[in-house]
Write a protein that holds these residues in place. Structure first.
Motif, PDB file in Angstrom:
ATOM      1  N   GLU A  75       1.052  -0.713   0.118  1.00  0.00           N
ATOM      2  CA  GLU A  75       0.504  -0.200  -0.373  1.00  0.00           C
ATOM      3  C   GLU A  75       0.645   1.470   0.142  1.00  0.00           C
ATOM      4  N   LEU A  76       2.147   0.901   0.337  1.00  0.00           N
ATOM      5  CA  LEU A  76       2.759   2.062   0.679  1.00  0.00           C
ATOM      6  C   LEU A  76       4.132   2.397  -0.615  1.00  0.00           C
ATOM      7  N   GLU A  77       3.713   1.212  -1.780  1.00  0.00           N
ATOM      8  CA  GLU A  77       4.252   1.404  -2.916  1.00  0.00           C
ATOM      9  C   GLU A  77       4.585   2.751  -3.133  1.00  0.00           C
ATOM     10  N   PRO A  78       3.471   3.443  -3.499  1.00  0.00           N
ATOM     11  CA  PRO A  78       3.403   4.947  -4.575  1.00  0.00           C
ATOM     12  C   PRO A  78       4.456   6.299  -3.685  1.00  0.00           C
ATOM     13  N   LYS A  79       4.903   6.202  -1.862  1.00  0.00           N
ATOM     14  CA  LYS A  79       5.528   7.084  -1.030  1.00  0.00           C
ATOM     15  C   LYS A  79       7.290   6.398  -1.483  1.00  0.00           C
ATOM     16  N   LEU A  80       7.045   5.088  -1.659  1.00  0.00           N
ATOM     17  CA  LEU A  80       8.633   4.104  -1.541  1.00  0.00           C
ATOM     18  C   LEU A  80       8.753   4.280  -3.464  1.00  0.00           C
ATOM     19  N   LYS A  81       7.968   4.469  -4.124  1.00  0.00           N
ATOM     20  CA  LYS A  81       9.158   4.536  -5.563  1.00  0.00           C
ATOM     21  C   LYS A  81       9.946   6.130  -5.704  1.00  0.00           C
ATOM     22  N   SER A  82       9.448   7.327  -4.666  1.00  0.00           N
ATOM     23  CA  SER A  82       9.715   8.008  -4.990  1.00  0.00           C
ATOM     24  C   SER A  82      11.351   8.215  -3.776  1.00  0.00           C
ATOM     25  N   ILE A  83      10.832   6.987  -2.726  1.00  0.00           N
ATOM     26  CA  ILE A  83      12.099   7.263  -1.817  1.00  0.00           C
ATOM     27  C   ILE A  83      13.671   5.917  -3.222  1.00  0.00           C
ATOM     28  N   LEU A  84      13.081   4.638  -3.357  1.00  0.00           N
ATOM     29  CA  LEU A  84      13.835   3.929  -3.413  1.00  0.00           C
ATOM     30  C   LEU A  84      14.035   4.140  -5.376  1.00  0.00           C
ATOM     31  N   THR A  85      14.637   5.646  -5.815  1.00  0.00           N
ATOM     32  CA  THR A  85      15.427   5.767  -7.773  1.00  0.00           C
ATOM     33  C   THR A  85      16.450   6.608  -6.955  1.00  0.00           C
ATOM     34  N   MET A  86      17.314   6.268  -8.130  1.00  0.00           N
ATOM     35  CA  MET A  86      18.541   7.579  -8.648  1.00  0.00           C
ATOM     36  C   MET A  86      17.971   8.932  -8.299  1.00  0.00           C
ATOM     37  N   ASN A  87      18.642   9.624  -7.422  1.00  0.00           N
ATOM     38  CA  ASN A  87      18.659  10.708  -7.864  1.00  0.00           C
ATOM     39  C   ASN A  87      19.571  11.796  -8.510  1.00  0.00           C
ATOM     40  N   PRO A  88      19.374  12.069  -9.944  1.00  0.00           N
ATOM     41  CA  PRO A  88      20.065  12.505 -10.595  1.00  0.00           C
ATOM     42  C   PRO A  88      21.538  13.898  -9.869  1.00  0.00           C
ATOM     43  N   ARG A  89      20.656  14.174  -8.994  1.00  0.00           N
ATOM     44  CA  ARG A  89      22.105  14.979  -8.350  1.00  0.00           C
ATOM     45  C   ARG A  89      23.053  14.780  -7.792  1.00  0.00           C
ATOM     46  N   MET A  90      22.949  13.035  -7.157  1.00  0.00           N
ATOM     47  CA  MET A  90      24.034  12.345  -6.963  1.00  0.00           C
ATOM     48  C   MET A  90      25.321  12.510  -7.772  1.00  0.00           C
ATOM     49  N   ARG A  91      24.791  13.006  -9.459  1.00  0.00           N
ATOM     50  CA  ARG A  91      26.522  13.003  -9.486  1.00  0.00           C
ATOM     51  C   ARG A  91      27.249  14.407  -9.684  1.00  0.00           C
ATOM     52  N   LYS A  92      26.576  15.274  -9.169  1.00  0.00           N
ATOM     53  CA  LYS A  92      27.986  16.423  -8.453  1.00  0.00           C
ATOM     54  C   LYS A  92      28.343  15.849  -7.604  1.00  0.00           C
ATOM     55  N   PHE A  93      28.655  15.104  -7.309  1.00  0.00           N
ATOM     56  CA  PHE A  93      29.024  14.559  -6.029  1.00  0.00           C
ATOM     57  C   PHE A  93      30.030  13.336  -7.419  1.00  0.00           C
ATOM     58  N   GLN A  94      30.049  12.964  -8.435  1.00  0.00           N
ATOM     59  CA  GLN A  94      30.810  12.217  -8.795  1.00  0.00           C
ATOM     60  C   GLN A  94      32.771  12.327  -8.756  1.00  0.00           C
ATOM     61  N   VAL A  95      32.896  11.300  -8.480  1.00  0.00           N
ATOM     62  CA  VAL A  95      35.173  11.751  -8.058  1.00  0.00           C
ATOM     63  C   VAL A  95      35.170  10.716  -9.614  1.00  0.00           C
ATOM     64  N   ASP A  96      36.949  11.567  -9.622  1.00  0.00           N
ATOM     65  CA  ASP A  96      37.805  11.368 -10.942  1.00  0.00           C
ATOM     66  C   ASP A  96      38.377  10.033 -10.277  1.00  0.00           C
ATOM     67  N   MET A  97      38.292   8.263 -10.632  1.00  0.00           N
ATOM     68  CA  MET A  97      38.717   7.461  -9.843  1.00  0.00           C
ATOM     69  C   MET A  97      39.606   7.241 -10.692  1.00  0.00           C
ATOM     70  N   THR A  98      40.797   6.033 -10.465  1.00  0.00           N
ATOM     71  CA  THR A  98      41.753   4.827 -10.912  1.00  0.00           C
ATOM     72  C   THR A  98      41.826   4.251 -10.166  1.00  0.00           C
TER      73      THR A  98
END
Length: 286
Positions: A75-98
């Motif tokens: 029954e909580l699936e609609p709320k979970l949908k907004s939580i359990l997805t990747m936030n595009p803003r995460m990419r601003k923390f992308q690191v240069d990695m080797t």
């Protein structure tokens, strides 16, 4: 994501919503009535898990009471949908990695740009040193992380056997290693190209709906968590929480060929302008 969420609460045997869920010795969960569909061990009464073939005796099979709350969770699936997805803003923390070659197994082939790896048959004859994985097909990434938020993506391509995520700086690197959170490895991995699991104790089986070719990892040291996403559809796959912060965390990569002819690789995705192309990957001797 909705489709992904339904996969989480679906019985892997009958492929329907779980009813009276029970847990096997290996940690796998199925419907109580689906136990009748599992293969019995030869000359015994134990049941073989359909995924890992671990034998469960009658006393090993326990009711899974937490999953019996699933009707409420759905029954909580609609709320979970907004939580359990990747936030595009995460990419601003992308690191240069080797990749840190000084930690690489001698049977891992590392590309010249230090961003790709694959397992091979020929010993690379790298210098012997304590920080190197001497038996396991593993390598660590750079930099180390002691604070802040960090994001990176790994292209797993068509690889059949792999593990990615983070580990403590102090993890054991000599001899056979056990990829578990108890030993400092917070990983998500794949076996046979279709079986996914998190390195908890006991192991947590993961259900990935869309094909998993690129994975996103978000480490938040301040919040003491590391999360794992399927970049292709943005679905959240797993989060380790309450991780210790008493020592540096290192990116972690492991790869093993599924067959002798397997030429698949793992690649760290570069932090580049989306409009620009990426340079071709070249490997040393195999």
């Amino acid at each position: 994501m909705a489709k992904h969420f339904k996969q989480i609460i679906r019985c892997p045997v009958c492929l329907k919503d779980l009813e009276e869920p029970v847990q096997l010795k290996c940690g796998c969960v199925c419907c109580l009535q689906c136990l009748n569909s599992l293969q019995k061990e030869p000359d015994g009464e134990g049941l073989l898990c359909g995924f890992c073939s671990v034998v469960s005796q009658k006393d090993d099979i326990k009711p899974h009471y937490k999953l019996r709350a699933l009707p409420i969770i759905k029954e909580l699936e609609p709320k979970l949908k907004s939580i359990l997805t990747m936030n595009p803003r995460m990419r601003k923390f992308q690191v240069d990695m080797t990749l840190d070659v000084d930690t690489a197994s001698n049977y891992l082939i590392i590309s010249e740009d230090l961003r790709s790896l694959r397992s091979g048959d020929v010993n690379q004859n790298r210098k012997e040193q304590a920080e190197r994985f001497d038996a396991a097909l593993c390598v660590l990434g750079a930099p180390r992380f002691t604070s802040g938020r960090h994001y990176w993506e790994v292209d797993v391509g068509t690889s059949q056997v792999w593990d990615v995520r983070v580990c403590k700086e102090s993890v054991n690197r000599q001899g056979k290693i056990v990829l578990s959170s108890e030993h400092g490895f917070l990983t998500v991995g794949c076996r046979k190209g279709k079986i996914f699991a998190a390195s908890t104790m006991p192991m947590t089986r993961l259900w990935v709906c869309s094909p998993l070719h690129r994975v996103g990892i978000f480490l938040d040291v301040g919040m003491r968590s590391v999360s794992f996403y399927n970049v292709s559809d943005g679905c959240h796959i797993y989060t380790f929480s309450k991780i210790p912060v008493c020592e540096p965390w290192r990116p972690f990569f492991a790869h093993k060929r599924g067959t002798q002819d397997d030429q698949s690789i793992l690649s760290i995705c570069s932090v580049i302008n989306p409009a620009s192309g990426s340079a071709p990957v070249s490997f040393g001797k195999s």
